[in-house]
Motif scaffolding. Sequence first.
Motif, PDB file in Angstrom:
ATOM      1  N   ASP A 120       0.831  -1.201   0.000  1.00 52.99           N
ATOM      2  CA  ASP A 120       0.000   0.000   0.000  1.00 52.99           C
ATOM      3  C   ASP A 120       0.867   1.253   0.000  1.00 52.99           C
ATOM      4  OD1 ASP A 120      -3.016  -0.764   0.480  1.00 52.99           O
ATOM      5  OD2 ASP A 120      -1.834  -2.117   1.724  1.00 52.99           O
ATOM      6  N   GLY A 121       1.942   1.205   0.776  1.00 51.79           N
ATOM      7  CA  GLY A 121       2.766   2.401   0.902  1.00 51.79           C
ATOM      8  C   GLY A 121       4.170   2.070   1.346  1.00 51.79           C
ATOM      9  N   VAL A 136       8.426   5.401  -4.766  1.00 53.67           N
ATOM     10  CA  VAL A 136       7.095   5.940  -5.059  1.00 53.67           C
ATOM     11  C   VAL A 136       7.038   6.445  -6.488  1.00 53.67           C
ATOM     12  CG1 VAL A 136       5.560   7.875  -4.565  1.00 53.67           C
ATOM     13  CG2 VAL A 136       6.448   6.510  -2.686  1.00 53.67           C
ATOM     14  N   LEU A 168       1.903   2.969  -5.608  1.00 58.84           N
ATOM     15  CA  LEU A 168       1.675   3.006  -4.166  1.00 58.84           C
ATOM     16  C   LEU A 168       0.603   4.037  -3.843  1.00 58.84           C
ATOM     17  CD1 LEU A 168       5.361   2.814  -2.864  1.00 58.84           C
ATOM     18  CD2 LEU A 168       3.676   0.966  -2.933  1.00 58.84           C
TER      19      LEU A 168
END
Length: 276
Positions: A120-121, A136, A168
């Motif tokens: 997700d991140g 990213v 992301l």
Amino acid sequence: MPPNSRTTNTTTNSRKLKILMLHGYTQSGPLFQAKTQRIKKLLEKSLGSVPIKTSPPITGIELFFPTGPFKVSSADLNGAEVREDANGWWKLRDRGEKQEGVEIGIEQVAKVLKEHGPMDGVMGFSQGAALAAMVVSLLEPNRKTAFEKVKGGMAFPESIAELQHPPLQFGVCFSGLLNKHEAYTAFYEPKIQTPVLHVLGSMDTIVEESESLALAERCADGGEGMVIRHAGTHTVPTSDRDIAAVIRFIRNVYPSGNAPAKKDDEEDVLDMDMPF
């Protein structure tokens, strides 16, 4: 696990928030894990109390702590003593110079994304924060085209080109900085579109505020609303209020991420100022 699937608990029909955690220079994955336990604990409490209303809803957290591929020795730090498990994502050169081994550091991250993704991140500290912003960027649509347009710059990493990983949802940079050399132009031009929160230490003497703000300026949403300052030095903040700001940012990335909770639940679960 299919490359674009998420880890789902079939019993409760929910899934975990998956975050890649990138340590700083002279650190390691296990050390960074120890230093971010407070963040994990409060995220778990937050998501357990008020799930993020994705489909399926996010009710827990799963963090991944790889270790950088380069061992850092005393000689790398002009004779200063270093930990036995000191590592870096690339061989550190003077600020503004071309760094050595960036592609290898990215390849290490790509292996984690391939094995455990999709994420997700990403969160990173110091050199890991610089890498987090680069990762990213690399996972955004059309970023490869930007690399192809820059003459003499770094080539788009093959390790990322081979991945089937979606963009992301967010990034968090603790004491982040910009890789200023022209070889890395394509990471930041066009500006990074993914939401990135920049967390600065007001007494940080290792990474100056101007360096972190230079990175924030390369993000499309890098205004003051995406920059927060804590009262510490060159470190990941541990206070409830600072971590609350990080959790608020993550929730705001998702539609209905700040779903209201009962007042007594808010006080019982987090005991701090949160956005729900």
